[in-house]
Design a protein around this motif. Structure first.
Motif, PDB file in Angstrom:
ATOM      1  N   LEU A 473      15.409   2.265 -23.843  1.00 12.68           N
ATOM      2  CA  LEU A 473      14.452   2.190 -22.742  1.00 12.68           C
ATOM      3  C   LEU A 473      15.120   1.581 -21.520  1.00 12.68           C
ATOM      4  O   LEU A 473      15.831   0.572 -21.626  1.00 12.68           O
ATOM      5  CB  LEU A 473      13.230   1.350 -23.129  1.00 12.68           C
ATOM      6  N   MET A 474      14.913   2.184 -20.389  1.00 12.73           N
ATOM      7  CA  MET A 474      15.400   1.644 -19.135  1.00 12.73           C
ATOM      8  C   MET A 474      14.260   0.878 -18.464  1.00 12.73           C
ATOM      9  O   MET A 474      13.208   1.444 -18.168  1.00 12.73           O
ATOM     10  CB  MET A 474      15.870   2.773 -18.208  1.00 12.73           C
ATOM     11  N   ASN A 475      14.455  -0.420 -18.277  1.00 19.54           N
ATOM     12  CA  ASN A 475      13.489  -1.239 -17.546  1.00 19.54           C
ATOM     13  C   ASN A 475      13.997  -1.367 -16.112  1.00 19.54           C
ATOM     14  O   ASN A 475      15.002  -2.045 -15.849  1.00 19.54           O
ATOM     15  CB  ASN A 475      13.344  -2.620 -18.184  1.00 19.54           C
ATOM     16  N   ALA A 476      13.327  -0.690 -15.201  1.00 22.31           N
ATOM     17  CA  ALA A 476      13.733  -0.679 -13.797  1.00 22.31           C
ATOM     18  C   ALA A 476      12.752  -1.509 -12.981  1.00 22.31           C
ATOM     19  O   ALA A 476      11.549  -1.238 -12.981  1.00 22.31           O
ATOM     20  CB  ALA A 476      13.782   0.749 -13.274  1.00 22.31           C
ATOM     21  N   VAL A 477      13.268  -2.528 -12.310  1.00 25.17           N
ATOM     22  CA  VAL A 477      12.462  -3.333 -11.396  1.00 25.17           C
ATOM     23  C   VAL A 477      12.684  -2.774  -9.992  1.00 25.17           C
ATOM     24  O   VAL A 477      13.807  -2.809  -9.472  1.00 25.17           O
ATOM     25  CB  VAL A 477      12.840  -4.820 -11.461  1.00 25.17           C
ATOM     26  N   VAL A 478      11.613  -2.252  -9.396  1.00 29.73           N
ATOM     27  CA  VAL A 478      11.703  -1.594  -8.097  1.00 29.73           C
ATOM     28  C   VAL A 478      11.046  -2.477  -7.042  1.00 29.73           C
ATOM     29  O   VAL A 478       9.940  -2.993  -7.246  1.00 29.73           O
ATOM     30  CB  VAL A 478      11.025  -0.211  -8.124  1.00 29.73           C
ATOM     31  N   LYS A 479      11.731  -2.659  -5.938  1.00 28.24           N
ATOM     32  CA  LYS A 479      11.177  -3.423  -4.818  1.00 28.24           C
ATOM     33  C   LYS A 479      10.603  -2.433  -3.805  1.00 28.24           C
ATOM     34  O   LYS A 479      11.315  -1.634  -3.201  1.00 28.24           O
ATOM     35  CB  LYS A 479      12.250  -4.277  -4.152  1.00 28.24           C
ATOM     36  N   TYR A 480       9.279  -2.525  -3.637  1.00 29.53           N
ATOM     37  CA  TYR A 480       8.605  -1.715  -2.629  1.00 29.53           C
ATOM     38  C   TYR A 480       8.447  -2.553  -1.369  1.00 29.53           C
ATOM     39  O   TYR A 480       7.958  -3.688  -1.422  1.00 29.53           O
ATOM     40  CB  TYR A 480       7.241  -1.241  -3.131  1.00 29.53           C
ATOM     41  N   ARG A 481       8.837  -1.998  -0.253  1.00 25.73           N
ATOM     42  CA  ARG A 481       8.778  -2.733   1.012  1.00 25.73           C
ATOM     43  C   ARG A 481       8.056  -1.890   2.052  1.00 25.73           C
ATOM     44  O   ARG A 481       8.317  -0.691   2.181  1.00 25.73           O
ATOM     45  CB  ARG A 481      10.183  -3.076   1.504  1.00 25.73           C
ATOM     46  N   GLN A 482       7.127  -2.532   2.761  1.00 23.92           N
ATOM     47  CA  GLN A 482       6.487  -1.874   3.901  1.00 23.92           C
ATOM     48  C   GLN A 482       6.721  -2.723   5.138  1.00 23.92           C
ATOM     49  O   GLN A 482       6.272  -3.871   5.209  1.00 23.92           O
ATOM     50  CB  GLN A 482       4.994  -1.659   3.685  1.00 23.92           C
ATOM     51  N   THR A 483       7.415  -2.153   6.075  1.00 21.67           N
ATOM     52  CA  THR A 483       7.742  -2.852   7.321  1.00 21.67           C
ATOM     53  C   THR A 483       6.818  -2.355   8.417  1.00 21.67           C
ATOM     54  O   THR A 483       6.751  -1.147   8.688  1.00 21.67           O
ATOM     55  CB  THR A 483       9.202  -2.606   7.716  1.00 21.67           C
ATOM     56  N   THR A 484       6.081  -3.271   9.019  1.00 25.37           N
ATOM     57  CA  THR A 484       5.167  -2.932  10.115  1.00 25.37           C
ATOM     58  C   THR A 484       5.724  -3.517  11.397  1.00 25.37           C
ATOM     59  O   THR A 484       5.981  -4.731  11.478  1.00 25.37           O
ATOM     60  CB  THR A 484       3.764  -3.476   9.864  1.00 25.37           C
ATOM     61  N   THR A 485       5.930  -2.661  12.373  1.00 29.28           N
ATOM     62  CA  THR A 485       6.459  -3.084  13.670  1.00 29.28           C
ATOM     63  C   THR A 485       5.352  -2.993  14.710  1.00 29.28           C
ATOM     64  O   THR A 485       4.757  -1.924  14.909  1.00 29.28           O
ATOM     65  CB  THR A 485       7.642  -2.203  14.092  1.00 29.28           C
ATOM     66  N   TYR A 486       5.071  -4.118  15.349  1.00 28.03           N
ATOM     67  CA  TYR A 486       4.068  -4.176  16.415  1.00 28.03           C
ATOM     68  C   TYR A 486       4.797  -4.257  17.757  1.00 28.03           C
ATOM     69  O   TYR A 486       5.648  -5.140  17.951  1.00 28.03           O
ATOM     70  CB  TYR A 486       3.161  -5.386  16.254  1.00 28.03           C
ATOM     71  N   THR A 487       4.476  -3.344  18.648  1.00 31.04           N
ATOM     72  CA  THR A 487       5.075  -3.338  19.981  1.00 31.04           C
ATOM     73  C   THR A 487       4.008  -3.745  20.991  1.00 31.04           C
ATOM     74  O   THR A 487       2.972  -3.080  21.111  1.00 31.04           O
ATOM     75  CB  THR A 487       5.630  -1.950  20.332  1.00 31.04           C
ATOM     76  N   VAL A 488       4.273  -4.843  21.693  1.00 35.35           N
ATOM     77  CA  VAL A 488       3.313  -5.390  22.658  1.00 35.35           C
ATOM     78  C   VAL A 488       3.816  -5.102  24.057  1.00 35.35           C
ATOM     79  O   VAL A 488       4.912  -5.553  24.441  1.00 35.35           O
ATOM     80  CB  VAL A 488       3.128  -6.902  22.465  1.00 35.35           C
ATOM     81  N   SER A 489       3.036  -4.331  24.823  1.00 34.08           N
ATOM     82  CA  SER A 489       3.343  -4.079  26.232  1.00 34.08           C
ATOM     83  C   SER A 489       2.525  -5.048  27.062  1.00 34.08           C
ATOM     84  O   SER A 489       1.299  -4.954  27.122  1.00 34.08           O
ATOM     85  CB  SER A 489       3.008  -2.629  26.602  1.00 34.08           C
ATOM     86  N   GLY A 490       3.217  -6.000  27.688  1.00 29.26           N
ATOM     87  CA  GLY A 490       2.535  -7.086  28.377  1.00 29.26           C
ATOM     88  C   GLY A 490       1.890  -6.665  29.686  1.00 29.26           C
ATOM     89  O   GLY A 490       2.097  -5.553  30.190  1.00 29.26           O
ATOM     90  N   ALA A 491       1.106  -7.574  30.245  1.00 35.16           N
ATOM     91  CA  ALA A 491       0.460  -7.345  31.534  1.00 35.16           C
ATOM     92  C   ALA A 491       1.503  -7.382  32.644  1.00 35.16           C
ATOM     93  O   ALA A 491       2.526  -8.067  32.539  1.00 35.16           O
ATOM     94  CB  ALA A 491      -0.612  -8.398  31.775  1.00 35.16           C
ATOM     95  N   LEU A 492       1.257  -6.640  33.704  1.00 34.51           N
ATOM     96  CA  LEU A 492       2.199  -6.597  34.814  1.00 34.51           C
ATOM     97  C   LEU A 492       2.130  -7.834  35.692  1.00 34.51           C
ATOM     98  O   LEU A 492       3.079  -8.131  36.413  1.00 34.51           O
ATOM     99  CB  LEU A 492       1.930  -5.345  35.660  1.00 34.51           C
ATOM    100  N   ASP A 493       0.997  -8.544  35.630  1.00 36.25           N
ATOM    101  CA  ASP A 493       0.802  -9.622  36.597  1.00 36.25           C
ATOM    102  C   ASP A 493       0.800 -11.013  35.981  1.00 36.25           C
ATOM    103  O   ASP A 493       0.492 -11.985  36.670  1.00 36.25           O
ATOM    104  CB  ASP A 493      -0.518  -9.414  37.343  1.00 36.25           C
ATOM    105  N   GLY A 494       1.099 -11.140  34.696  1.00 39.37           N
ATOM    106  CA  GLY A 494       1.073 -12.487  34.144  1.00 39.37           C
ATOM    107  C   GLY A 494       1.538 -12.530  32.702  1.00 39.37           C
ATOM    108  O   GLY A 494       1.534 -11.523  31.981  1.00 39.37           O
ATOM    109  N   GLU A 495       1.939 -13.712  32.292  1.00 40.39           N
ATOM    110  CA  GLU A 495       2.385 -13.934  30.920  1.00 40.39           C
ATOM    111  C   GLU A 495       1.199 -13.950  29.968  1.00 40.39           C
ATOM    112  O   GLU A 495       0.100 -14.353  30.328  1.00 40.39           O
ATOM    113  CB  GLU A 495       3.133 -15.272  30.871  1.00 40.39           C
ATOM    114  N   ARG A 496       1.444 -13.493  28.735  1.00 34.99           N
ATOM    115  CA  ARG A 496       0.412 -13.519  27.708  1.00 34.99           C
ATOM    116  C   ARG A 496       0.985 -14.119  26.428  1.00 34.99           C
ATOM    117  O   ARG A 496       2.159 -13.900  26.095  1.00 34.99           O
ATOM    118  CB  ARG A 496      -0.093 -12.108  27.379  1.00 34.99           C
ATOM    119  N   THR A 497       0.157 -14.861  25.745  1.00 39.37           N
ATOM    120  CA  THR A 497       0.466 -15.257  24.371  1.00 39.37           C
ATOM    121  C   THR A 497      -0.395 -14.395  23.462  1.00 39.37           C
ATOM    122  O   THR A 497      -1.625 -14.399  23.577  1.00 39.37           O
ATOM    123  CB  THR A 497       0.187 -16.738  24.135  1.00 39.37           C
TER     124      THR A 497
END
Length: 665
Positions: A473-497
């Protein structure tokens, strides 16, 4: 129409009206709970017989019987008594007639069959014992009733009962019972209160005792007004809204509010219950907007690991990363007028316990029954930072503008609706505030920030983390990864947190360089986006899954994948050899399947030919053709069967090779 019984009773014995009026004693204080109950404390008036009488609404009797406490340094409680839940029905159980029998003269006389009466109608009077009432149809409007009596001499007389009929009961005992019934009816018409008599011993004056009980009450509400002042601060006022639905006016009472949510139960103590018993028969018988922020759970770890931080909370800039408010001021038209100020509230004594906060309102209050009262219960400066909040999976690409409030009031605040003002521009939105413990934080979302947009992209991958072979028997441990990328386009007139809420996946680990605490359902990421720039945030969810595979049945491509993922050269070589052997074995098995399919097809065709041979004439050309085709198919079966036999031997040999390779693992 015949006279009603209420008129007839004027001929009976007079009776006194029962009074339920009672001096309940002045209410001293009321404590309203978020559980929908009111704890009432009042002075107790003790009469000369040592009895405290209070009159309460009928729907409060169960709770008073459950919770009433007599307090005092002297005396003792002997017991309580009050009228039952159904006094009218109970009264008629002991009377020789029913409640319905009192609706008219004929029905009353019918129910009193045998009683001695004197009845007058139409100028005629008969005296004697009632034999019965006979209904006769006089016209289409109403029936006529004929009374039959037997007098003292044994003579039977009749009397037609008209609208002027009057009855006199000659039996004093029967007159008393009829009067008792009339009194019960009078009380039952206004059966909405109960007078409770509390017998106390050893009490000389009313000042020695008091009464406390708990009854249902409308839930008190909280409305918050928050004015953003700048410098990471805000002015917070909490107002309560409550109602008097007690059934009596409040005059000069002390009001206290508690945010406790106790277990509240009720039981019909003022009801009749009968134990069901098994009946033994006798022989002759038988018988069911954005969600309010739930808080940052990582605060618990920070507070637990830093005692100094508990004593002196860190400034808001440390908590929020020094968020600038100038960007938000630029979003609105600056007004040259002075910053908004709200009037100072009267001080309320607020105290914190293990499970709740208590607010003792200053002074005393008058509130008529049914009226509403709203007063401030908290007025304080708290830490506040402006942020943008975005929840993953949102249908809108724009984040929600929010204020991060930190409760620095030293007392937990109840949940409520919140109205937000900017100190310079005025009203900016509404929000929901969930219960806010002291030193905890909440995001109060109030408007959409359309100057900022956010996109998200998910990239799923998987890789083999480890391989182990045991007993084929082959016991295979598989790592599943989900990478989520968030792209934030900021305001033109001021800084945002920007704070992004990324969903928590049960059974998955989470990592992100921008991690910033979490709620009960979401991980939080935070980034500061300068004006006119873009920022990316990455969230990684990982999960290890262990799967077992029988090597003898493993697909060749899967085996090659295992060979490519391991760093053990010996294992790689064995897996590569196994993959090649399995590839040849699978090819042989596929060829065998093809031969089987071909044999099945030829056999089916033979069956068709045999049926046709039996259906055509002997010695016909068509029959000869069918016989030749049958002979050809037999030759085909022989040839295919020989090939299949050779292929079966090859498949068995390849299977042995696979088994031998597996034994070397």
């Amino acid at each position: 129409m015949l006279k009603q019984v209420s008129v007839i009773l004027l001929l009976g014995a007079s009776f006194p009206a029962m009074s339920l009026a009672a001096d309940n004693g002045a209410i001293r204080s009321i404590t309203l709970s978020s559980g929908g109950l009111a704890e009432v404390s009042r002075a107790a008036g003790v009469n000369s017989d040592g009895v405290i009488r209070i009159e309460v609404p009928l729907d409060q009797v169960d709770d008073i019987l459950k919770s009433l406490v007599v307090s005092g340094s002297v005396g003792s409680v002997a017991g309580m008594s009050l009228a039952g839940p159904q006094p009218l029905q109970e009264t008629f159980k002991g009377l020789p007639f029913s409640l319905e029998a009192l609706s008219s003269v004929p029905s009353l006389l019918t129910s009193m069959q045998g009683a001695k009466v004197s009845v007058t109608s139409g100028g005629k009077t008969v005296e004697g014992n009632i034999l019965g009432i006979e209904a006769r149809k006089a016209d289409e409007k109403a029936p006529a009733y004929l009374l039959t009596v037997i007098d003292k001499d044994g003579a039977v007389e009749t009397l037609a009962l008209g609208e002027d009929a009057s009855v006199r009961l000659d039996d004093p005992n029967m007159r008393a019972k009829l009067a008792k019934a009339a009194a019960a009816i009078a009380r039952g018409k206004n059966d909405r209160t109960r007078a409770i008599d509390i017998k106390v011993n050893g009490v000389k004056n009313s000042g020695d005792v008091g009464l406390t009980y708990v009854v249902p009450s409308p839930i008190w509400k909280t409305a918050y007004k928050v004015v953003i002042q700048g410098n990471d601060k805000a002015r917070l006022q909490a107002w309560t809204v409550l109602e008097n639905a007690s059934g009596e006016d409040w005059e000069g009472i002390k009001l206290t509010l508690t945010s406790a949510e106790p277990v509240t139960l009720k039981q019909g103590l003022h009801q009749l219950y009968w134990r069901e018993r098994q009946e033994v028969p006798v022989n002759t018988a038988s018988n069911n907007v954005p969600d309010p922020d739930s808080g940052d759970l990582s605060n618990r770890r920070r507070l637990a690991s830093n005692a100094e931080e508990r004593a002196a909370p860190a400034p808001a800039k440390a908590m929020m990363g020094g968020v600038s408010r100038k960007a938000y001021a630029a979003d609105e038209l600056e007004s040259p007028v002075a910053p908004m100020q709200i009037a100072t509230a009267n001080p309320t004594a607020a105290t914190e316990s293990d499970i709740s906060a208590t607010f003792e309102l200053p002074g005393t209050y008058d509130l008529a029954n049914g009226d509403t009262l709203s007063v401030p219960i908290m007025d304080a400066e708290v830490e506040a930072d402006m942020v943008d909040m975005y929840r993953a999976g949102s249908a809108l690409r724009n984040p929600i503008a929010a204020v991060m409030l930190k409760n620095t009031t030293a007392v937990s605040m109840p949940a409520g609706i919140l109205t937000l003002y900017d100190g310079k521009t005025g009203y900016i939105g509404d929000s929901q505030l969930s219960a806010l413990p002291k030193d905890d934080t909440r995001l109060a979302s109030f408007a959409t920030d359309r100057k900022v947009s956010i996109s998200e992209q998910q990239t799923p991958t998987e890789e083999v983390a480890s391989l182990k072979v045991s007993d084929g028997l082959m016991n295979a441990v598989v790592k599943y990864r989900q990478t989520t990328t968030y792209t934030v386009s900021g305001a033109l007139d001021g800084e945002r947190t920007v704070i992004i809420e990324h969903p928590i996946r049960d059974g998955w680990s989470f990592s992100s360089a921008e991690s910033f605490g979490k709620t009960a359902t979401h991980q939080r990421l935070k980034v500061v986006v300068p004006a006119g720039t873009e920022k990316t945030l990455t969230a990684v969810d990982e999960q290890l899954q262990s799967n077992g595979y029988a090597l003898v049945d493993a697909e060749p491509d899967m085996v090659l994948g295992w060979a490519a993922s391991t760093h053990d050269k010996a294992l790689t070589d064995k897996l590569t050899n196994l993959a090649e052997a399995r590839r040849k074995q699978v090819a042989a098995q596929n060829d065998l399947a093809s031969f089987d399919s071909e044999l099945e097809k030829i056999t089916s065709e033979q069956e068709r030919i045999r049926r046709n041979i039996g259906a055509v004439p002997e010695n016909s050309d068509l029959k000869k053709r069918y016989l030749k085709a049958l002979a050809d198919s037999e030759d085909q079966i022989t040839a295919v069967d020989q090939k299949r036999t050779a292929m079966q031997e090859d498949s068995d040999r390849l299977g042995d090779q696979v088994a031998e390779i597996i034994r070397t693992f």
